[in-house]
Design an enzyme around this catalytic site. Structure first.
Site, PDB file in Angstrom:
ATOM      1  N   ARG A  30       0.805  -0.789   0.038  1.00  0.00           N
ATOM      2  CA  ARG A  30       0.252   0.051  -0.227  1.00  0.00           C
ATOM      3  C   ARG A  30       0.668   1.437   0.430  1.00  0.00           C
ATOM      4  O   ARG A  30       1.804   1.225   0.489  1.00  0.00           O
ATOM      5  CB  ARG A  30      -0.989   0.227   1.416  1.00  0.00           C
ATOM      6  CG  ARG A  30      -2.002  -1.247   1.347  1.00  0.00           C
ATOM      7  CD  ARG A  30      -2.932  -0.942   1.844  1.00  0.00           C
ATOM      8  NE  ARG A  30      -3.849  -2.088   2.381  1.00  0.00           N
ATOM      9  CZ  ARG A  30      -4.861  -2.357   1.015  1.00  0.00           C
ATOM     10  NH1 ARG A  30      -5.464  -1.122   0.231  1.00  0.00           N
ATOM     11  NH2 ARG A  30      -5.633  -3.577   1.813  1.00  0.00           N
ATOM     12  N   ASP A  31       0.203   1.892  -0.571  1.00  0.00           N
ATOM     13  CA  ASP A  31       1.011   3.299  -0.812  1.00  0.00           C
ATOM     14  C   ASP A  31       1.050   4.033   0.928  1.00  0.00           C
ATOM     15  O   ASP A  31       0.335   4.441   1.411  1.00  0.00           O
ATOM     16  CB  ASP A  31       0.548   4.933  -1.813  1.00  0.00           C
ATOM     17  CG  ASP A  31       1.696   5.303  -2.479  1.00  0.00           C
ATOM     18  OD1 ASP A  31       2.120   5.844  -3.145  1.00  0.00           O
ATOM     19  OD2 ASP A  31       1.798   6.359  -1.501  1.00  0.00           O
ATOM     20  N   ILE A  32       2.226   4.714   0.781  1.00  0.00           N
ATOM     21  CA  ILE A  32       1.796   4.997   2.249  1.00  0.00           C
ATOM     22  C   ILE A  32       1.190   6.716   2.619  1.00  0.00           C
ATOM     23  O   ILE A  32       1.380   6.959   3.518  1.00  0.00           O
ATOM     24  CB  ILE A  32       3.613   5.510   2.652  1.00  0.00           C
ATOM     25  CG1 ILE A  32       3.671   5.530   3.844  1.00  0.00           C
ATOM     26  CG2 ILE A  32       4.070   6.286   1.923  1.00  0.00           C
ATOM     27  CD1 ILE A  32       5.161   5.084   4.345  1.00  0.00           C
ATOM     28  N   ASN A  88       4.040   7.508 -13.975  1.00  0.00           N
ATOM     29  CA  ASN A  88       5.237   7.813 -13.385  1.00  0.00           C
ATOM     30  C   ASN A  88       6.465   7.782 -14.105  1.00  0.00           C
ATOM     31  O   ASN A  88       6.880   7.338 -14.390  1.00  0.00           O
ATOM     32  CB  ASN A  88       5.263   8.376 -12.391  1.00  0.00           C
ATOM     33  CG  ASN A  88       3.338   9.280 -12.119  1.00  0.00           C
ATOM     34  OD1 ASN A  88       2.646   9.636 -12.462  1.00  0.00           O
ATOM     35  ND2 ASN A  88       2.734   9.203 -10.890  1.00  0.00           N
ATOM     36  N   HIS A 101       7.033   1.080 -10.716  1.00  0.00           N
ATOM     37  CA  HIS A 101       6.560   0.815  -9.906  1.00  0.00           C
ATOM     38  C   HIS A 101       5.456   1.883 -10.550  1.00  0.00           C
ATOM     39  O   HIS A 101       4.462   3.061 -11.090  1.00  0.00           O
ATOM     40  CB  HIS A 101       6.063   1.822  -8.369  1.00  0.00           C
ATOM     41  CG  HIS A 101       6.499   3.278  -8.613  1.00  0.00           C
ATOM     42  ND1 HIS A 101       6.970   4.190  -8.622  1.00  0.00           N
ATOM     43  CD2 HIS A 101       5.367   4.093  -7.906  1.00  0.00           C
ATOM     44  CE1 HIS A 101       7.217   4.947  -8.002  1.00  0.00           C
ATOM     45  NE2 HIS A 101       6.291   5.608  -8.108  1.00  0.00           N
ATOM     46  N   HIS A 103       0.714   2.415 -10.469  1.00  0.00           N
ATOM     47  CA  HIS A 103      -0.140   2.651  -9.257  1.00  0.00           C
ATOM     48  C   HIS A 103      -1.193   2.345  -9.001  1.00  0.00           C
ATOM     49  O   HIS A 103      -1.688   2.343 -10.858  1.00  0.00           O
ATOM     50  CB  HIS A 103      -0.075   4.104  -9.306  1.00  0.00           C
ATOM     51  CG  HIS A 103       1.063   5.104  -8.520  1.00  0.00           C
ATOM     52  ND1 HIS A 103       0.754   5.965  -7.522  1.00  0.00           N
ATOM     53  CD2 HIS A 103       1.561   5.298  -9.226  1.00  0.00           C
ATOM     54  CE1 HIS A 103       2.145   6.293  -7.157  1.00  0.00           C
ATOM     55  NE2 HIS A 103       2.911   6.201  -7.961  1.00  0.00           N
TER      56      HIS A 103
HETATM   57  P1  5GP Z   1       5.619   8.508  -7.669  1.00  0.00           P
HETATM   58  O1  5GP Z   1       5.623  10.194  -7.693  1.00  0.00           O
HETATM   59  O2  5GP Z   1       7.284   8.472  -8.018  1.00  0.00           O
HETATM   60  O3  5GP Z   1       5.021   7.950  -9.041  1.00  0.00           O
HETATM   61  O4  5GP Z   1       5.075   7.802  -6.826  1.00  0.00           O
HETATM   62  C1  5GP Z   1       6.255   7.456  -5.477  1.00  0.00           C
HETATM   63  C2  5GP Z   1       5.132   7.249  -4.525  1.00  0.00           C
HETATM   64  O5  5GP Z   1       5.703   6.206  -3.303  1.00  0.00           O
HETATM   65  C3  5GP Z   1       3.678   8.060  -3.671  1.00  0.00           C
HETATM   66  O6  5GP Z   1       2.681   7.847  -3.849  1.00  0.00           O
HETATM   67  C4  5GP Z   1       4.418   8.228  -2.143  1.00  0.00           C
HETATM   68  O7  5GP Z   1       4.090   8.203  -1.721  1.00  0.00           O
HETATM   69  C5  5GP Z   1       5.146   6.522  -2.012  1.00  0.00           C
HETATM   70  N1  5GP Z   1       5.519   7.042  -1.250  1.00  0.00           N
HETATM   71  C6  5GP Z   1       7.341   7.144  -0.956  1.00  0.00           C
HETATM   72  N2  5GP Z   1       8.050   6.995   0.406  1.00  0.00           N
HETATM   73  C7  5GP Z   1       7.227   5.409   0.463  1.00  0.00           C
HETATM   74  C8  5GP Z   1       7.317   4.588   1.613  1.00  0.00           C
HETATM   75  O8  5GP Z   1       8.372   4.035   2.115  1.00  0.00           O
HETATM   76  N3  5GP Z   1       6.443   3.583   1.309  1.00  0.00           N
HETATM   77  C9  5GP Z   1       5.439   3.413   1.317  1.00  0.00           C
HETATM   78  N4  5GP Z   1       4.262   1.784   1.358  1.00  0.00           N
HETATM   79  N5  5GP Z   1       5.289   4.156  -0.340  1.00  0.00           N
HETATM   80  C10 5GP Z   1       6.079   5.234  -0.267  1.00  0.00           C
END
Ligand code: 5GP
Ligand code: ZN
Length: 116
Positions: A30-32, A88, A101, A103
């Site tokens: 799960r996203d944090i 992204n 990753h 989403h």
């Molecule tokens: P991006 O913007 O790179 O596509 O998405 C990165 C995602 O990773 C964001 O939605 C952010 O909330 C999530 N995220 C960042 N750090 C962590 C973490 O330590 N654990 C988890 N589970 N999600 C994270």
């Protein structure tokens, strides 16, 4: 494994993650900071910084991410209602974590930005 990558650390279980699924190739947690009631990240175990770095060799892996996403959407009960899958890429694409990753977001009617 990249030493300074937070997702590699979650995959190696060096730091905790709310892990929902794991197999040889991928992990999902799960996203944090969820942007929707259901917000899951499907992450390849192989450290690939972004879609810009993928090669033909990664074709099956990229397909597999989507199959796992589909199964998780079913499991979370949002398959019928619908959901959004996003990768992204780069600065202007809004990428923050440089480990690929996918989403998976759903559980509410998602707003579609005007540029899409
Ligand atoms: P991006 O913007 O790179 O596509 O998405 C990165 C995602 O990773 C964001 O939605 C952010 O909330 C999530 N995220 C960042 N750090 C962590 C973490 O330590 N654990 C988890 N589970 N999600 C994270
Ligand atoms: Zn990584």
């Amino acid at each position: 494994m990249s030493e300074d990558c937070i997702f590699c650390k979650i995959i190696a279980k060096e730091i905790p993650g709310d892990i929902l699924y794991e197999d040889e190739q991928v992990m999902a947690f799960r996203d944090i900071q969820p942007a929707a009631p259901i917000h899951i990240l499907i992450v390849p175990k192989k450290h690939i910084p972004s879609i810009n770095e993928v090669t033909e060799e990664d074709e099956t892996l990229l397909g597999h991410l989507h199959i796992v996403a589909k199964k998780l959407a079913e499991k979370e009960g949002i398959a019928e209602r619908g959901y959004r899958l996003v990768i992204n890429t780069g600065k202007e694409g809004g990428q923050i974590i440089y480990h690929i990753h996918l989403h998976l977001m759903g559980g509410k009617k998602l707003i579609t930005p005007k540029h899409l």
